[in-house]
Design a protein around this motif. Sequence first.
Motif, PDB file in Angstrom:
ATOM      1  N   VAL A 165     -10.717  -9.726  24.338  1.00 58.43           N
ATOM      2  CA  VAL A 165      -9.938  -9.909  22.998  1.00 58.43           C
ATOM      3  C   VAL A 165      -9.712 -11.587  22.020  1.00 58.43           C
ATOM      4  O   VAL A 165      -9.762 -12.680  22.956  1.00 58.43           O
ATOM      5  N   SER A 182       2.941   8.674  32.569  1.00 59.04           N
ATOM      6  CA  SER A 182       2.857   8.277  31.122  1.00 59.04           C
ATOM      7  C   SER A 182       2.578   8.902  30.123  1.00 59.04           C
ATOM      8  O   SER A 182       2.874   9.160  29.433  1.00 59.04           O
ATOM      9  N   THR A 227     -12.585  -2.632  28.036  1.00 60.28           N
ATOM     10  CA  THR A 227     -11.731  -3.390  28.239  1.00 60.28           C
ATOM     11  C   THR A 227     -12.001  -4.027  29.300  1.00 60.28           C
ATOM     12  O   THR A 227     -11.566  -4.816  29.418  1.00 60.28           O
ATOM     13  N   SER A 286      -1.476  10.107  33.399  1.00 63.27           N
ATOM     14  CA  SER A 286      -0.825  10.932  34.716  1.00 63.27           C
ATOM     15  C   SER A 286       0.602  11.205  34.039  1.00 63.27           C
ATOM     16  O   SER A 286       1.394  10.660  32.943  1.00 63.27           O
ATOM     17  N   ILE A 329     -15.428  -5.557  24.751  1.00 64.58           N
ATOM     18  CA  ILE A 329     -14.115  -6.481  24.509  1.00 64.58           C
ATOM     19  C   ILE A 329     -14.248  -7.350  25.196  1.00 64.58           C
ATOM     20  O   ILE A 329     -13.497  -7.267  26.431  1.00 64.58           O
TER      21      ILE A 329
HETATM   22  N1  LIG Z   1     -11.232  -7.391  27.940  1.00 64.90           N
HETATM   23  C1  LIG Z   1     -10.115  -8.179  27.461  1.00 64.90           C
HETATM   24  O1  LIG Z   1     -10.172  -8.279  26.408  1.00 64.90           O
HETATM   25  C2  LIG Z   1      -8.842  -7.330  27.643  1.00 64.90           C
HETATM   26  C3  LIG Z   1      -7.627  -7.547  26.958  1.00 64.90           C
HETATM   27  C4  LIG Z   1      -6.299  -6.453  27.003  1.00 64.90           C
HETATM   28  C5  LIG Z   1      -6.359  -5.730  28.919  1.00 64.90           C
HETATM   29  N2  LIG Z   1      -7.287  -5.955  29.494  1.00 64.90           N
HETATM   30  C6  LIG Z   1      -7.890  -4.927  30.498  1.00 64.90           C
HETATM   31  O2  LIG Z   1      -7.707  -3.622  30.268  1.00 64.90           O
HETATM   32  C7  LIG Z   1      -7.269  -2.489  30.838  1.00 64.90           C
HETATM   33  C8  LIG Z   1      -5.972  -2.368  29.858  1.00 64.90           C
HETATM   34  O3  LIG Z   1      -4.914  -3.201  30.071  1.00 64.90           O
HETATM   35  P1  LIG Z   1      -2.956  -2.412  29.889  1.00 64.90           P
HETATM   36  O4  LIG Z   1      -2.472  -3.757  30.045  1.00 64.90           O
HETATM   37  O5  LIG Z   1      -2.876  -1.305  29.232  1.00 64.90           O
HETATM   38  O6  LIG Z   1      -3.348  -2.322  31.568  1.00 64.90           O
HETATM   39  P2  LIG Z   1      -2.504  -0.764  32.239  1.00 64.90           P
HETATM   40  O7  LIG Z   1      -0.965  -1.488  32.148  1.00 64.90           O
HETATM   41  O8  LIG Z   1      -3.071  -1.424  34.132  1.00 64.90           O
HETATM   42  O9  LIG Z   1      -2.608   0.007  32.050  1.00 64.90           O
HETATM   43  C9  LIG Z   1      -4.269   1.094  32.198  1.00 64.90           C
HETATM   44  C10 LIG Z   1      -3.308   2.932  32.536  1.00 64.90           C
HETATM   45  O10 LIG Z   1      -4.356   3.507  33.085  1.00 64.90           O
HETATM   46  C11 LIG Z   1      -3.780   4.428  33.391  1.00 64.90           C
HETATM   47  N3  LIG Z   1      -4.753   4.606  35.115  1.00 64.90           N
HETATM   48  C12 LIG Z   1      -5.606   3.952  35.873  1.00 64.90           C
HETATM   49  N4  LIG Z   1      -5.941   4.447  36.877  1.00 64.90           N
HETATM   50  C13 LIG Z   1      -6.883   5.235  36.318  1.00 64.90           C
HETATM   51  C14 LIG Z   1      -8.117   5.639  36.445  1.00 64.90           C
HETATM   52  N5  LIG Z   1      -8.542   6.034  37.448  1.00 64.90           N
HETATM   53  N6  LIG Z   1      -8.165   7.204  35.140  1.00 64.90           N
HETATM   54  C15 LIG Z   1      -7.340   7.267  34.113  1.00 64.90           C
HETATM   55  N7  LIG Z   1      -6.022   6.057  33.977  1.00 64.90           N
HETATM   56  C16 LIG Z   1      -5.893   5.869  34.957  1.00 64.90           C
HETATM   57  C17 LIG Z   1      -2.776   4.146  34.707  1.00 64.90           C
HETATM   58  O11 LIG Z   1      -1.957   5.099  33.780  1.00 64.90           O
HETATM   59  P3  LIG Z   1      -1.757   6.783  33.769  1.00 64.90           P
HETATM   60  O12 LIG Z   1      -2.466   6.590  35.703  1.00 64.90           O
HETATM   61  O13 LIG Z   1      -0.006   6.238  34.387  1.00 64.90           O
HETATM   62  O14 LIG Z   1      -2.056   7.283  33.184  1.00 64.90           O
HETATM   63  C18 LIG Z   1      -2.459   2.959  33.056  1.00 64.90           C
HETATM   64  O15 LIG Z   1      -1.599   2.576  33.394  1.00 64.90           O
HETATM   65  C19 LIG Z   1      -6.819  -3.401  32.053  1.00 64.90           C
HETATM   66  O16 LIG Z   1      -7.733  -3.329  33.322  1.00 64.90           O
HETATM   67  C20 LIG Z   1      -6.529  -4.682  31.403  1.00 64.90           C
HETATM   68  O17 LIG Z   1      -6.707  -6.143  32.330  1.00 64.90           O
HETATM   69  C21 LIG Z   1      -8.863  -6.205  28.783  1.00 64.90           C
END
Ligand SMILES: NC(=O)c1ccc[n+]([C@@H]2O[C@H](COP(=O)([O-])OP(=O)(O)OC[C@H]3O[C@@H](n4cnc5c(N)ncnc54)[C@H](OP(=O)(O)O)[C@@H]3O)[C@@H](O)[C@H]2O)c1
Length: 312
Positions: free
Chosen positions: A257, A178, A236, A175, A255
């Motif tokens: 982590v 970002s 994730t 967005s 995945i």
């Molecule tokens: N499974 C695992 O082991 C693991 C490990 C780490 C993180 N995670 C998960 O992975 C995800 C990402 O982590 P993060 O720390 O980077 O999370 P985050 O801070 O929530 O970042 C995700 C980004 O996605 C963008 N976004 C939101 N809605 C969107 C949409 N509809 N379409 C496209 N982009 C969108 C936003 O940026 P903009 O809207 O500004 O572009 C946001 O900053 C989270 O859900 C987190 O809980 C999982």
Amino acid sequence: MKAVRFHETGGPEVLRYEDADVPTPGAGQVRLRVAGSAFNPADGGIRGGFLPIPVTLPHVPGYDVSGTVDALGPEVDGLAVGDDVVGFIPMAADGSAAQFVVAPADALVPAPTSIPLADAAGLPSVGLTASQALFEAAGLRSGQRLLVNGAGGPVGGYAVQLAKRAGAHVIATASPRSRSLVVDAGADEVVDHTTTSLLDAVTEPVDVLLNLAPITPDDFAALAARVRDGGVVVSTTPRVPTPSDEARGVRAVTIYVHPDAAVLADLVALVDSGELHVAIADRVPLSDLPTVHQRAEAGQVHGKVVAIPPAV
Ligand SMILES: NC(=O)c1ccc[n+]([C@@H]2O[C@H](COP(=O)([O-])OP(=O)(O)OC[C@H]3O[C@@H](n4cnc5c(N)ncnc54)[C@H](OP(=O)(O)O)[C@@H]3O)[C@@H](O)[C@H]2O)c1
């Protein structure tokens, strides 16, 4: 010591900034004087009781840490009092939102020397997630096309940087808030998901689709159609099923982590060689961590926030 704890699961209001006992390291553990405790979206899920992580109450949140070794438990080799370290520490144990934390010695690696120690807390679990998604799950190789949906957050920032370094062509969503982060991370193409349909913007097939965003199952399935035959979809976000397409040989990998000190040490080396940037959006006193949880709940946290405990 001062710590943030919750005595029951619930909303951000269950978090208390209070006195707690200084923990004692057991076998194979060290005690750290915490420099930085990074906030992650999953901290809210654990606090709220939504994630299947079996914590003992009261619980100190925070599974990313940077700090200085303050005491050694029995049977610890390779670390000494005074070492500056970082780590992704066990999510079910008491965490880093405190002046001190005990951590398994084998989860810790020397901290980067080129950035402030507190900021280094923004690297471990997020950098490992990006690396594990791209290389362990997807087997990303030079020359491949990668689409990162949700690249605007901390995991996406590392994923774009690591994928570019590996020689991939990276298409990433961002967005307007970002965009500069994702461009600076090296994305070849940036799609504003708030104004443009990703399906319209990405017309050529990609080898790997990495989803980090909270999208609907239907939108995810539609995006997976952009993955070439024999390609990979990695996610994730376990709450949304990761779509595969067996007829076309498209694999799906969700995945979780996992700790990996060797890969974390590689990421630290990239930070110190200037090849990986640790982006910190905000640094707050530990006493403000409950407010960070409130802001996250309201969708107002953007980028990595590090909580800094009072000096001991
Ligand atoms: N499974 C695992 O082991 C693991 C490990 C780490 C993180 N995670 C998960 O992975 C995800 C990402 O982590 P993060 O720390 O980077 O999370 P985050 O801070 O929530 O970042 C995700 C980004 O996605 C963008 N976004 C939101 N809605 C969107 C949409 N509809 N379409 C496209 N982009 C969108 C936003 O940026 P903009 O809207 O500004 O572009 C946001 O900053 C989270 O859900 C987190 O809980 C999982």
